[in-house]
Design an enzyme around this catalytic site. Structure first.
Site, PDB file in Angstrom:
ATOM      1  CD  GLU A  38      35.999  18.192  32.181  1.00  0.00           C
ATOM      2  OE1 GLU A  38      35.606  17.031  31.934  1.00  0.00           O
ATOM      3  OE2 GLU A  38      36.837  18.774  31.493  1.00  0.00           O
TER       4      GLU A  38
ATOM      5  CG  ASP B  35      45.216  13.817  34.909  1.00  0.00           C
ATOM      6  OD1 ASP B  35      46.022  14.028  35.818  1.00  0.00           O
ATOM      7  OD2 ASP B  35      45.355  12.885  34.096  1.00  0.00           O
TER       8      ASP B  35
ATOM      9  CG  ASP C 121      38.502   7.402  26.883  1.00  0.00           C
ATOM     10  OD1 ASP C 121      38.723   8.408  27.594  1.00  0.00           O
ATOM     11  OD2 ASP C 121      39.040   7.204  25.784  1.00  0.00           O
TER      12      ASP C 121
HETATM   13  C1  PRP Z   1      39.570  14.479  29.976  1.00  0.00           C
HETATM   14  C2  PRP Z   1      38.524  15.111  30.885  1.00  0.00           C
HETATM   15  C3  PRP Z   1      38.949  16.537  30.935  1.00  0.00           C
HETATM   16  C4  PRP Z   1      40.459  16.464  30.750  1.00  0.00           C
HETATM   17  C5  PRP Z   1      41.087  16.626  32.086  1.00  0.00           C
HETATM   18  O1  PRP Z   1      39.182  14.668  28.662  1.00  0.00           O
HETATM   19  O2  PRP Z   1      37.235  14.958  30.388  1.00  0.00           O
HETATM   20  O3  PRP Z   1      38.340  17.316  29.942  1.00  0.00           O
HETATM   21  O4  PRP Z   1      40.778  15.181  30.232  1.00  0.00           O
HETATM   22  O5  PRP Z   1      42.493  16.594  31.968  1.00  0.00           O
HETATM   23  P1  PRP Z   1      43.402  17.777  32.520  1.00  0.00           P
HETATM   24  O6  PRP Z   1      42.883  18.170  33.868  1.00  0.00           O
HETATM   25  O7  PRP Z   1      44.771  17.118  32.606  1.00  0.00           O
HETATM   26  O8  PRP Z   1      43.397  18.889  31.528  1.00  0.00           O
HETATM   27  P2  PRP Z   1      39.871  13.923  27.443  1.00  0.00           P
HETATM   28  O9  PRP Z   1      40.810  14.869  26.760  1.00  0.00           O
HETATM   29  O10 PRP Z   1      40.441  12.607  27.897  1.00  0.00           O
HETATM   30  O11 PRP Z   1      38.652  13.692  26.468  1.00  0.00           O
HETATM   31  P3  PRP Z   1      37.311  12.842  26.717  1.00  0.00           P
HETATM   32  O12 PRP Z   1      36.450  13.612  27.694  1.00  0.00           O
HETATM   33  O13 PRP Z   1      36.708  12.790  25.368  1.00  0.00           O
HETATM   34  O14 PRP Z   1      37.706  11.493  27.251  1.00  0.00           O
END
Ligand code: PRP
Length: 183
Positions: free
Chosen positions: A103, A107, A163
């Site tokens: 990953e 978050d 991003d």
């Molecule tokens: C981001 C990151 C994780 C997720 C983490 O993806 O890549 O997959 O958020 O967040 P969490 O721990 O609160 O669940 P995002 O949905 O922003 O998509 P991306 O990877 O395309 O930017």
């Protein structure tokens, strides 16, 4: 793109390109040791993990295969709902395989909680998580992460795959986005 090209968009640089590269190399060395005799499959979570996958996999000295998943959180706004929809599933049968999920950022941990329980149900030999960045303050779900690049503050961070509105993923350093960019 480096931070001189987006002067004013960052309040500060958290990690330079060199610091990120050094940390990824150190984590790759740990993974080399831990998976020396294993059948390692790296599973990148699109889109953000593209940079991490590219750097981590090339820093490894052991063989690995790579596959990808794309997921989307249900819910509106900036808050993750914890309900995850699979947009692209693996092409690989992971039964009996040693899986390392890669990953860019954890978050709230909700995405990975879902993903890990989904992947566990497919009977891999083992499953672990590697993330480039983690926001401990935002953790709502305890996720056991084997390899962490950097713990970062609970701020809006961009670069190295992270991003804002699809932009800044190709920023080589990692920094905090200035409020005027998104407010
Ligand atoms: C981001 C990151 C994780 C997720 C983490 O993806 O890549 O997959 O958020 O967040 P969490 O721990 O609160 O669940 P995002 O949905 O922003 O998509 P991306 O990877 O395309 O930017």
């Amino acid at each position: 793109m480096d931070d001189t090209q987006i002067s004013g968009d960052l309040t500060h640089v958290l990690f330079t390109k060199e610091e990120v590269a050094e940390r990824m190399t150190a984590l790759a060395a740990e993974i080399d040791r831990d998976y020396a005799d294993k059948d390692l499959l790296l599973v990148g979570v699109l889109n953000g993990a593209v940079m991490v996958m590219a750097d981590l996999s090339r820093a490894l000295k052991i063989h690995c295969r790579m596959d990808w998943m794309a997921v989307s959180s249900y819910g509106s706004g900036t808050q993750s709902s914890g309900v995850v929809r699979i947009l692209k599933d693996l092409s690989t049968d992971i039964t009996g395989v040693d899986v390392l999920v890669v990953e860019d950022i954890i978050d709230t941990g909700l995405t990975l909680s879902y993903l890990i329980s989904n992947l566990r149900s497919r009977s891999p030999a083992s499953i672990k998580i590697m993330t480039a960045f983690r926001k401990p303050e935002a953790a709502r779900n305890a996720v056991d992460v084997a390899y962490v690049g950097f713990d970062i503050p609970n701020e809006f961070v961009v670069g190295y795959g992270l991003d804002y509105d699809g932009h800044y993923r190709n920023l080589t350093s990692v920094g905090t986005l200035a409020k005027h960019v998104y407010s």
